[in-house]
Each structure stands twice: as C-alpha cells, then as structure tokens.
Scaffold this motif. Structure first.
Motif, PDB file in Angstrom:
ATOM      1  N   ASN A 188       0.814  -1.216   0.000  1.00 56.68           N
ATOM      2  CA  ASN A 188       0.000   0.000   0.000  1.00 56.68           C
ATOM      3  C   ASN A 188       0.849   1.268   0.000  1.00 56.68           C
ATOM      4  N   ASN A 189       2.040   1.179   0.567  1.00 53.63           N
ATOM      5  CA  ASN A 189       2.893   2.367   0.676  1.00 53.63           C
ATOM      6  C   ASN A 189       3.359   2.909  -0.678  1.00 53.63           C
ATOM      7  N   ILE A 190       3.345   2.058  -1.714  1.00 54.92           N
ATOM      8  CA  ILE A 190       3.744   2.516  -3.053  1.00 54.92           C
ATOM      9  C   ILE A 190       2.624   2.371  -4.077  1.00 54.92           C
ATOM     10  N   ALA A 191       1.549   1.660  -3.715  1.00 55.92           N
ATOM     11  CA  ALA A 191       0.554   1.230  -4.705  1.00 55.92           C
ATOM     12  C   ALA A 191      -0.495   2.300  -4.993  1.00 55.92           C
ATOM     13  N   THR A 192      -0.090   3.386  -5.641  1.00 55.65           N
ATOM     14  CA  THR A 192      -1.048   4.414  -6.040  1.00 55.65           C
ATOM     15  C   THR A 192      -2.063   3.864  -7.036  1.00 55.65           C
ATOM     16  N   TRP A 193      -1.682   2.800  -7.759  1.00 53.91           N
ATOM     17  CA  TRP A 193      -2.583   2.200  -8.761  1.00 53.91           C
ATOM     18  C   TRP A 193      -3.774   1.487  -8.130  1.00 53.91           C
ATOM     19  N   SER A 194      -3.694   1.168  -6.843  1.00 51.50           N
ATOM     20  CA  SER A 194      -4.813   0.479  -6.188  1.00 51.50           C
ATOM     21  C   SER A 194      -5.740   1.460  -5.476  1.00 51.50           C
ATOM     22  N   ASN A 195      -5.569   2.735  -5.797  1.00 50.69           N
ATOM     23  CA  ASN A 195      -6.489   3.794  -5.364  1.00 50.69           C
ATOM     24  C   ASN A 195      -6.615   3.922  -3.854  1.00 50.69           C
ATOM     25  N   CYS A 196      -5.462   3.898  -3.180  1.00 51.75           N
ATOM     26  CA  CYS A 196      -5.409   4.267  -1.768  1.00 51.75           C
ATOM     27  C   CYS A 196      -4.357   5.365  -1.631  1.00 51.75           C
ATOM     28  N   ASN A 197      -4.463   6.172  -0.603  1.00 51.38           N
ATOM     29  CA  ASN A 197      -3.588   7.345  -0.491  1.00 51.38           C
ATOM     30  C   ASN A 197      -2.471   7.176   0.537  1.00 51.38           C
ATOM     31  N   ALA A 198      -2.031   5.922   0.757  1.00 54.01           N
ATOM     32  CA  ALA A 198      -0.948   5.696   1.712  1.00 54.01           C
ATOM     33  C   ALA A 198       0.329   6.420   1.296  1.00 54.01           C
ATOM     34  N   ARG A 199       0.602   6.469  -0.003  1.00 52.47           N
ATOM     35  CA  ARG A 199       1.834   7.096  -0.472  1.00 52.47           C
ATOM     36  C   ARG A 199       1.917   8.577  -0.061  1.00 52.47           C
ATOM     37  N   THR A 200       0.799   9.266  -0.144  1.00 47.95           N
ATOM     38  CA  THR A 200       0.796  10.698   0.183  1.00 47.95           C
ATOM     39  C   THR A 200       0.453  10.972   1.644  1.00 47.95           C
ATOM     40  N   HIS A 201       0.002   9.935   2.359  1.00 50.47           N
ATOM     41  CA  HIS A 201      -0.331  10.092   3.785  1.00 50.47           C
ATOM     42  C   HIS A 201       0.268   8.905   4.544  1.00 50.47           C
ATOM     43  N   ILE A 202       1.574   8.744   4.392  1.00 50.71           N
ATOM     44  CA  ILE A 202       2.222   7.534   4.896  1.00 50.71           C
ATOM     45  C   ILE A 202       2.166   7.426   6.418  1.00 50.71           C
ATOM     46  N   LYS A 203       2.277   8.533   7.129  1.00 46.82           N
ATOM     47  CA  LYS A 203       2.252   8.468   8.588  1.00 46.82           C
ATOM     48  C   LYS A 203       0.868   8.075   9.095  1.00 46.82           C
ATOM     49  N   GLU A 204      -0.164   8.578   8.425  1.00 44.57           N
ATOM     50  CA  GLU A 204      -1.533   8.180   8.795  1.00 44.57           C
ATOM     51  C   GLU A 204      -1.752   6.695   8.510  1.00 44.57           C
ATOM     52  N   TYR A 205      -1.217   6.234   7.389  1.00 42.24           N
ATOM     53  CA  TYR A 205      -1.342   4.807   7.058  1.00 42.24           C
ATOM     54  C   TYR A 205      -0.636   3.957   8.109  1.00 42.24           C
ATOM     55  N   TYR A 206       0.591   4.321   8.458  1.00 44.77           N
ATOM     56  CA  TYR A 206       1.331   3.533   9.440  1.00 44.77           C
ATOM     57  C   TYR A 206       0.689   3.589  10.822  1.00 44.77           C
ATOM     58  N   SER A 207       0.072   4.697  11.150  1.00 47.98           N
ATOM     59  CA  SER A 207      -0.603   4.759  12.456  1.00 47.98           C
ATOM     60  C   SER A 207      -1.755   3.762  12.505  1.00 47.98           C
ATOM     61  N   LEU A 208      -2.461   3.597  11.363  1.00 47.39           N
ATOM     62  CA  LEU A 208      -3.537   2.603  11.310  1.00 47.39           C
ATOM     63  C   LEU A 208      -2.958   1.190  11.403  1.00 47.39           C
ATOM     64  N   VAL A 209      -1.883   0.939  10.677  1.00 46.96           N
ATOM     65  CA  VAL A 209      -1.231  -0.376  10.737  1.00 46.96           C
ATOM     66  C   VAL A 209      -0.840  -0.711  12.172  1.00 46.96           C
ATOM     67  N   ASN A 210      -0.253   0.239  12.862  1.00 48.83           N
ATOM     68  CA  ASN A 210       0.201  -0.023  14.235  1.00 48.83           C
ATOM     69  C   ASN A 210      -0.970  -0.266  15.181  1.00 48.83           C
ATOM     70  N   GLU A 211      -2.052   0.519  15.023  1.00 44.69           N
ATOM     71  CA  GLU A 211      -3.261   0.300  15.834  1.00 44.69           C
ATOM     72  C   GLU A 211      -3.795  -1.110  15.628  1.00 44.69           C
ATOM     73  N   ILE A 212      -3.847  -1.527  14.360  1.00 43.63           N
ATOM     74  CA  ILE A 212      -4.404  -2.845  14.044  1.00 43.63           C
ATOM     75  C   ILE A 212      -3.497  -3.949  14.581  1.00 43.63           C
ATOM     76  N   ALA A 213      -2.182  -3.787  14.429  1.00 42.44           N
ATOM     77  CA  ALA A 213      -1.249  -4.799  14.939  1.00 42.44           C
ATOM     78  C   ALA A 213      -1.373  -4.936  16.457  1.00 42.44           C
ATOM     79  N   GLU A 214      -1.507  -3.814  17.138  1.00 36.43           N
ATOM     80  CA  GLU A 214      -1.664  -3.838  18.592  1.00 36.43           C
ATOM     81  C   GLU A 214      -2.952  -4.554  18.985  1.00 36.43           C
ATOM     82  N   THR A 215      -4.018  -4.292  18.229  1.00 30.61           N
ATOM     83  CA  THR A 215      -5.301  -4.959  18.502  1.00 30.61           C
ATOM     84  C   THR A 215      -5.200  -6.458  18.260  1.00 30.61           C
ATOM     85  N   ILE A 216      -4.536  -6.854  17.167  1.00 33.27           N
ATOM     86  CA  ILE A 216      -4.374  -8.287  16.882  1.00 33.27           C
ATOM     87  C   ILE A 216      -3.616  -8.972  18.008  1.00 33.27           C
TER      88      ILE A 216
END
Length: 392
Positions: free
Chosen positions: A183-211
């Motif tokens: 997701n961090n590079i995949a602009t072709w899959s229509n997500c904005n992780a590349r331009t909002h990488i810190k927000e994306y990683y914050s979600l990843v970390n929240e989810i990992a902590e929950t798991i």
C-alpha cells in the motif's frame, strides 16, 4: 518458530481465477467455493489434473489430483491469501458497495477447506488483508478511493481485520497475519498511503496492537513495497509489527540491499511476500528458461540470507530472511484484457527482454490453451526447480 521448530517459508501466492472471470466484469468468484460440476468437491483444490505431455488433452494416465496435491508434491509449506471473506457481524455492509467485492468477500470463509489444506497436505496459510487497497475493507466505491485520514474508513478497515482474526485465530492452518499489499507505493490500487504515509502507518500499528491482544500466538507482518525512505519510519511508527514482508521484483540476482537495510533500521525478520517473473515475451513467445533463470537467482539470495546462510563470494549472509512467496502459482487470464484470452502485456517492465510486463503469464503453472477443460495444469520449468530444491 512453529511447533517448536524453525520454520522457513516455502511459499506460493495462491489466487486462482477460472478462465473468463474477471473483477473488471464483476464475475470473479471466491475460488474456495468453486464447485461448478456440483459434485461436492472444490474444483481447484481436488479436481485439476496435470497435462504431463502438454498436448492439451486429458489422457488416460492424467487423473484428477488437485492443486493442493500439486503444491504438496512441490514441497510448498505455505500459501499466501490476499484477503479473507467474512460474514462476521462486526463488518456490517463494508463489502456490499461493489458487485465484485461482494461476490468475493461478503460470505463466510471456507474454513473446512483450509483445515484440509493443513491436515491432509501440511500447508499453512499467511492470512492477508488488503487494508483498504482497491478500497477492499474501506467500505467505499473504488472510484472514491481509500483515504487513511478518514475516521470512518479507518474504523471499517480495522473491523474487517478484527473479523478475520476472530474467524481464524484458533485454526491450525494460520501461520501469521499479513497487513496490506504494498500500500505504501501502490497508487494504482487507489489508496492514499503514499501521500499520507504516517496516517497509514498509524492505522497499521493500531491494528497490529489490537491483533496482539486478540491473538498473542501468531505474529503480525506488514506487506510493503521496498522504499528506503519508508523503511526509516518503521521503528517510530509501526513498532507493533513483528515481521516485515516486501513485494520485490528487483531482477534475477535477488533482492539487493533489502536484508542489510532492514536489519539496520528495523531489526525484524524479513520475507519476500511476492517475487517472480512471467514466462513469455513478444520476441520469443513462451520462454520458460527466462522465468527459470530469474527464480534461480532469487532463490539463491533467499538461501544466502536465511539464518546460517553463506555466499561463496561475500561470505556470511545477513541472516534475517525467513523465506519467500512465489508470485504466482497459476497464470491469470484477466490481467491484460478480455478474460477468455491469454493476452500479452502492454505496460513497461525493466526486467523483460522486450521491456513489457506480461502479467497473464506469471504462474509457475498454466492452464495450457484453456480449451476443453479449465481444470488443466501444465507445470513450468520453474515449478520443477522448486520441487527439486524444496523436497530435498
């Protein structure tokens, strides 16, 4: 460590699609429920046959064996699934905004099939979530795109992952949880992780902590496209991640600086969650040798950098590699045009003889000419290479 023993991932991406089906046409189904001859057996897991002489006909000695048996005979110990369906009440209607997404994911997972994959064939599963890539799990139409700054979408993605973990955490086939798909590079899959990488990683970390709270027994990995700039953010923004995985297509010499740089900036185990190349180019036509040579180089690099690995030229490897996942098990005919035809690619690809990306030929097995029987498997040279290496 799995069941008290070191576990090296001998993996294959398993995402088969029958000829004629395509997400672009809203016709791609969940392969785990294929039973078009209505005999109570999964068409792909148990009923495909190997076309040994590649004559595109099922001869008397070519009995149905199934993909699961073909994978077992190859020595595969792990398959990767991109995203799991669920009818867990927590997800609500997040898969119902798009016909294709609903068809693939808005139903119960076929846990009986996955149990048999492990119990009868000894193969475990890397359990994946797209984490909003292609808007899967975000609950919004593809045209709108996944927005990691949107609170509602973040909650829906989180719920889709919780559903997966709750559905499967006590099952013996689970190897680990894998979050995202480059997701961090995949602009072709229509997500904005590349331009909002810190927000994306914050979600990843929240989810990992929950798991980790729901299931402390299985590790949590992130699937990234290798980007040195992002790698330097991991320690600060995703400390809850246990393993780093990369989709990496870096040539026939392997994976370059991935092992050393990850060791330096984020000391976690590493595996390659996608790697490989196609068996076709417009100059030669079918070219299994090209595909084989590419895989040989990647395999050597994986082995050099596993624990105790040594290069005959450079000496001791980095030691943090825990395996790799071949992309792809089976050619998929929908990637570059009409899904009932196996089409050459048109996009640029640096590692190909003709500099084209032939996405419909990535499999280490094929469906031959596609006529008469969609259950046909023709095994390519790369398949036999791994069979030799993985079963010794």
């Amino acid at each position: 460590i799995v069941d008290g023993k070191p576990y090296f991932i001998k993996g294959v991406l398993y995402s088969p699609v029958k000829i004629g089906e395509s997400p672009d046409y809203g016709t791609q189904r969940d392969w785990m429920y294929y039973d078009d001859n209505k005999n109570g057996k999964n068409d792909l897991a148990y009923e495909v046959w190997v076309d040994k002489n590649k004559n595109n006909l099922q001869d008397e000695d070519e009995k149905p064996v199934g993909d699961f048996q073909i994978l077992k005979e190859m020595g595969c110990n792990t398959i990767r699934l991109y995203h799991l369906p669920s009818n867990n009440p927590i997800i609500g209607d997040i898969y119902r905004h798009d016909k294709t997404i609903q068809l693939q994911y808005d139903h119960a997972p076929n846990k009986e099939l996955l149990r048999d994959l492990y119990n009868s064939y000894g193969i475990r599963v890397i359990m994946g979530s797209f984490l909003g890539s292609w808007t899967i799990g975000a609950g919004v139409p593809y045209k709108k795109g996944c927005d990691y700054t949107n609170k509602t979408q973040r909650e829906k993605i989180k719920k889709s992952v919780i559903a997966m973990v709750e559905d499967h955490k006590d099952e013996p086939y689970v190897l680990m949880w894998l979050l995202g798909n480059e997701n961090n590079i995949a602009t072709w899959s229509n997500c904005n992780a590349r331009t909002h990488i810190k927000e994306y990683y914050s979600l990843v970390n929240e989810i990992a902590e929950t798991i980790h709270k729901i299931d402390p027994l299985h590790p949590v990995a992130i699937c990234e496209g290798y980007n040195p700039g992002d790698l330097r953010l991991y320690k600060k923004y995703i400390p809850e991640i246990d393993i780093v995985a990369y989709n990496a297509y870096m040539g026939d010499t392997g994976f370059g600086e991935i092992w050393e740089e990850t060791k330096k900036y984020f000391d976690r185990p590493v595996f390659i969650s996608e790697y490989g190349i196609f068996s076709y180019n417009t100059i030669d036509g079918i070219n299994e040798e090209m595909q084989l040579d590419y895989h040989k180089g990647c395999y050597v690099d994986l082995m050099i950098n596993k624990a105790g690995g040594v290069s005959p030229v450079f000496g001791k490897g980095i030691g943090n590699c825990i395996g790799g996942v071949i992309f792809d098990y089976l050619d998929r005919w929908y990637m570059d045009g009409k899904p009932d035809i196996q089409n050459p690619g048109k996009k640029y690809w640096i590692h190909s003889k003709d500099h084209k990306d032939h996405e419909e030929f990535f499999g280490i097995t094929s469906m031959g000419d596609g006529k008469h029987n969609y259950f046909k498997r023709q095994l390519k040279k790369a398949y036999y290479f791994y069979k030799e290496k993985w079963t010794k």
